[in-house]
Design a protein around this motif. Structure first.
Motif, PDB file in Angstrom:
ATOM      1  N   TYR A 139       0.837  -1.201   0.000  1.00  0.00           N
ATOM      2  CA  TYR A 139       0.000   0.000   0.000  1.00  0.00           C
ATOM      3  C   TYR A 139       0.873   1.254   0.000  1.00  0.00           C
ATOM      4  O   TYR A 139       0.593   2.228  -0.721  1.00  0.00           O
ATOM      5  N   GLU A 167      -5.507   4.690  -8.469  1.00  0.00           N
ATOM      6  CA  GLU A 167      -6.554   4.794  -7.449  1.00  0.00           C
ATOM      7  C   GLU A 167      -7.323   3.475  -7.297  1.00  0.00           C
ATOM      8  O   GLU A 167      -7.691   3.074  -6.189  1.00  0.00           O
ATOM      9  N   ILE A 168      -7.548   2.804  -8.431  1.00  0.00           N
ATOM     10  CA  ILE A 168      -8.199   1.491  -8.370  1.00  0.00           C
ATOM     11  C   ILE A 168      -7.304   0.505  -7.622  1.00  0.00           C
ATOM     12  O   ILE A 168      -7.776  -0.316  -6.824  1.00  0.00           O
ATOM     13  N   PHE A 171      -7.586   1.107  -3.980  1.00  0.00           N
ATOM     14  CA  PHE A 171      -8.830   0.528  -3.481  1.00  0.00           C
ATOM     15  C   PHE A 171      -8.675  -0.976  -3.235  1.00  0.00           C
ATOM     16  O   PHE A 171      -9.128  -1.519  -2.215  1.00  0.00           O
ATOM     17  N   ASP A 172      -8.019  -1.654  -4.174  1.00  0.00           N
ATOM     18  CA  ASP A 172      -7.806  -3.091  -4.013  1.00  0.00           C
ATOM     19  C   ASP A 172      -6.919  -3.386  -2.799  1.00  0.00           C
ATOM     20  O   ASP A 172      -7.155  -4.340  -2.060  1.00  0.00           O
ATOM     21  N   HIS A 174      -6.717  -1.512  -0.156  1.00  0.00           N
ATOM     22  CA  HIS A 174      -7.542  -1.250   1.019  1.00  0.00           C
ATOM     23  C   HIS A 174      -8.459  -2.444   1.314  1.00  0.00           C
ATOM     24  O   HIS A 174      -8.660  -2.819   2.475  1.00  0.00           O
ATOM     25  N   ARG A 175      -9.000  -3.041   0.257  1.00  0.00           N
ATOM     26  CA  ARG A 175      -9.847  -4.224   0.434  1.00  0.00           C
ATOM     27  C   ARG A 175      -9.049  -5.382   1.032  1.00  0.00           C
ATOM     28  O   ARG A 175      -9.521  -6.076   1.950  1.00  0.00           O
TER      29      ARG A 175
END
Length: 394
Positions: A139, A167-168, A171-172, A174-175
């Motif tokens: 990250y 940004e995508i 997000f991944d 973060h998931r």
């Protein structure tokens, strides 16, 4: 990642070596409420067995007879004690000693099972922590790229498509972090439940170490010598065989001795009484029942030996395969230079941002898979070494 909080949690720094895992797991197991309940049940069973081998209480009897008018009433009393045929109590006492030993093995079995359960919870905790650390690094790398590309977009040096791609990717990440944090929460909850009456000890975060895989004979020796399930079944076979002798002797006559005092015709009489209880018609059936139970216990013992040996061989084969794959994979994946080389190639313009993330995600998946593979191996080795745990260690 959100901050985790649990009441009565004390952080302690322990290493992730196999011996420390055993000590920490044993400490957790000893605090289990269920284990305390099993200990109490074992003591209750022992007390019940001892109570059955105690003489019954003395018997007191009083009688009063009313005489016709002008005559003296008569009365009398007796105090007696009943007991079984000599030798029955000794035979039952020997059987009870064996039974008490079997109850101790049940407690050892429950303690080892609870220790193994605690060890699996600790392995799960270390695995989740290591996963989180890998995702946090990924990250951070992606976030630094996002800063650079947003600045480049403001200067007109990149496109909005590339910024959206990053940004995508964030997000991944973060998931993935959310999933790993949930797994860590579950591991901590398991540790808290296992802590029972004590405090929850949370080990310091560090990579999980893979213990050496010993020979099959090493684990087989530990199972044969320290498997309380086998010891319990062996003792119960002895108990049932001792029960046959108890059943045979219990079918012999029992006796009653009593002191007797009577008052008749203005005179006191003292004496004694002797009673005998002949064997019940069901004594032969009881002996046959005891013989059948002894045979059944012997068969259960043999079955448990065969089953334990087969399960050990199967578990060892699985652990050996996991160890081999882990050793081969760790040499390829554990080093962090691949991610560095990808970054250098991206900065030099040798690969596109989209290629970078495709390759980096494959690399990240491989690293996370390696952590899971290591966890699977450590769990497999923990099952093999279950009976090597020194439950007498402090």
């Amino acid at each position: 990642m959100r901050r985790l909080f649990l009441p009565l949690i004390v952080a302690v720094a322990v290493t992730a070596s196999a011996s420390d895992l055993d000590r920490e797991a044993l400490a957790l197991a000893r605090n289990s409420y269920l284990l305390e309940a099993e200990r109490a049940n074992a003591e209750a069973e022992k007390a019940a067995a001892r109570a059955e081998n105690v003489l019954e209480g003395p018997e007191a009897e009083f009688e009063y007879k009313f005489a016709p008018a002008g005559e003296k009433d008569r009365w009398g009393f007796s105090i007696g004690q009943s007991f079984e045929f000599p030798g029955v109590y000794g035979a039952r006492r020997r059987a009870n000693r064996l039974r008490e030993g079997a109850f101790e093995q049940l407690y050892r079995r429950d303690l080892l099972d609870k220790t193994y359960e605690a060890k699996l919870a600790l392995i799960r905790y270390y695995e989740a922590q290591e996963t989180i650390e890998v995702i946090k690094t990924a990250y951070a790398n992606t976030d630094s790229l996002a800063v650079r590309y947003r600045q480049a977009l403001e200067r007109g040096e990149t496109t909005i498509l590339e910024v959206k791609k990053i940004e995508i990717q964030l997000f991944d990440m973060h998931r993935r972090m959310t999933d790993a944090s949930n797994e860590l929460d579950a591991a901590l909850a398991a540790l808290e439940v296992l802590s029972g009456k004590g405090e929850t000890h949370v080990p310091a975060a560090r990579p999980l170490e893979a213990p050496e895989l010993m020979s099959l004979e090493h684990y087989r020796s530990g199972m044969v010598e320290n498997n309380p399930e086998l010891a319990y079944n062996s003792l119960m076979s002895d108990v049932e065989n001792a029960g046959m002798k108890v059943a045979r002797m219990s079918s012999l006559p029992s006796f009653r001795l009593a002191y007797v005092h009577d008052f008749e015709e203005n005179m006191h009489f003292n004496g004694f009484g002797v009673g005998i209880t002949l064997p019940s018609w069901s004594s032969r059936s009881k002996t046959a029942e005891a013989r059948a139970r002894a045979f059944a216990a012997e068969q259960i013992l043999e079955d448990s030996r065969v089953r334990a040996a087969a399960e050990l061989s199967s578990a060892y084969a699985a652990a050996s395969r996991l160890r081999k794959v882990y050793d081969e994979s760790s040499r390829l994946v554990s080093a962090d230079d691949y991610g560095h080389y990808l970054k250098v190639a991206l900065d030099a313009g040798r690969i596109t941002l989209f290629t970078y993330f495709t390759e980096y995600n494959d690399y990240l998946d491989a690293k996370l898979s390696l952590i899971n593979l290591k966890g699977d191996y450590v769990r497999a080795e923990a099952a093999l070494s279950k009976y090597s745990t020194d439950i007498n260690a402090e």
